[in-house]
Scaffold this active site. Structure first.
Site, PDB file in Angstrom:
ATOM      1  N   PRO A   2      23.291 -36.828 -36.633  1.00 28.62           N
ATOM      2  CG  PRO A   2      25.388 -35.876 -36.848  1.00 28.62           C
ATOM      3  CD  PRO A   2      24.671 -37.186 -36.961  1.00 28.62           C
ATOM      4  CD  GLU A   3      17.225 -34.901 -35.621  1.00 29.16           C
ATOM      5  OE1 GLU A   3      16.274 -34.237 -36.071  1.00 29.16           O
ATOM      6  OE2 GLU A   3      17.078 -35.765 -34.739  1.00 29.16           O
ATOM      7  CE  LYS A  51      18.556 -36.588 -41.043  1.00 27.16           C
ATOM      8  NZ  LYS A  51      18.185 -37.980 -40.692  1.00 27.16           N
ATOM      9  CG  ASN A 173      14.182 -41.316 -34.086  1.00 27.34           C
ATOM     10  OD1 ASN A 173      13.119 -41.462 -34.692  1.00 27.34           O
ATOM     11  ND2 ASN A 173      14.485 -42.035 -33.028  1.00 27.34           N
ATOM     12  NE  ARG A 260      16.179 -43.884 -38.652  1.00 25.53           N
ATOM     13  CZ  ARG A 260      16.670 -42.867 -39.373  1.00 25.53           C
ATOM     14  NH1 ARG A 260      16.561 -41.642 -38.921  1.00 25.53           N
ATOM     15  NH2 ARG A 260      17.247 -43.094 -40.527  1.00 25.53           N
TER      16      ARG A 260
END
Length: 292
Positions: A2-3, A51, A173, A260
């Protein structure tokens, strides 16, 4: 993972259950917190930084402190659920519960698979989140400080810089990849080669739009239709929505959180390719948990 916009929306979703209510029963199911009791404390605020979710509670019944903060980080699979008075989660979910907060009106918030939990005096929150960069979703967001931090290491590739939570908190990401597309440059362009002031402005605008506008959650293209909501993220081998060029993807580097999985359109995003990636040591700056 989760962002920042995900966690911001989570906090707002928990408010009807917890905010302003007194905890009637608590159960912290992690060994080092198992003996701590939050009963009698009022939930004063559900704040976020990047986050991280910060549930701020008032003084305990004995008045021995000024208030405490329950810190949680969802990492990859954590979540919170709520139930109404007299209700519980399905039995199959109970082994995954790490936090139970039942209020004086019978509503309950359940924290599942929360790998990172901390309980500190609210005045000591800085020990958990003080290292983080400015958060675009917070009222105290410092644009100039975010610009300064990003410019401090000009050779770092754009996507890696955006993932570094000590520079700008809350971008994961998905947003790092989408912002690279919106910026119109390769994900591996050194951040110092860009208009960093504009980059931060775009990041703040995008994250706030996602978190605050109904129906806009993580829609980066303006279209919420399935398969059209992201410019490049998750669109490997599909045509770019802007120019039709095939979107490319490169896998993450094992044990390298700064590199990533990355998607990009080679036509819309000119610049260095993935060969420009430089492996970096594992760092708390990029990972999950209380340190990022």
């Amino acid at each position: 993972m989760p962002e920042g916009d995900s966690v911001h929306k989570l906090a707002r979703r928990l408010e009807p259950t917890l905010l302003g209510r007194t905890i009637a029963r608590s159960d912290l199911r992690v060994p080092r917190l198992a003996t701590r009791d939050l009963a009698g404390r009022e939930v004063r605020e559900l704040a976020t930084h990047g986050k991280h979710l910060l549930t701020r509670l008032g003084p305990g019944r004995d008045g021995s402190d000024d208030g405490v903060t329950l810190h949680s980080h969802l990492l990859m699979d954590g979540e919170w659920a709520t139930t109404g008075p007299g209700k519980q989660l399905p039995r199959r979910m109970m082994p995954e519960v790490r936090v139970v907060l039942e209020t004086d009106r019978g509503t309950t918030a359940w924290g599942l698979r929360l790998h990172q939990l901390d309980l500190v005096a609210t005045r000591d929150e800085h020990r958990l989140v003080g290292h983080l960069g400015p958060d675009p979703l917070r009222a105290d967001f410092d644009h100039d400080e975010a610009v300064r931090r990003l410019r401090a290491e000009p050779a770092v590739p754009l996507v890696s810089a955006l993932l570094d939570q000590t520079k700008l908190a809350g971008l994961g990401n998905l947003w790092a990849n989408e912002l690279a597309f919106i910026t119109g440059t390769s994900p591996w362009t050194p951040v110092g080669d860009l208009d960093v002031d504009r980059l931060v402005t775009n990041a703040r605008r995008a994250l706030r739009h996602s978190a605050l506008v109904p129906g806009a959650y993580q829609v980066t293209t303006g279209s919420s239709r399935r398969g059209e909501d992201h410019w490049v993220s998750g669109r490997a081998r599909k045509p770019c929505l802007r120019c039709g060029t095939t979107v490319l993807v490169v896998a993450d580097l094992p044990d390298d959180p700064a590199n990533r999985r990355t998607w990009w359109c080679p036509h819309c995003q000119p610049g260095p390719g993935p060969e420009a990636r430089v492996p970096t040591p594992r760092s708390v700056r990029y990972g999950g948990g209380a340190s990022a």
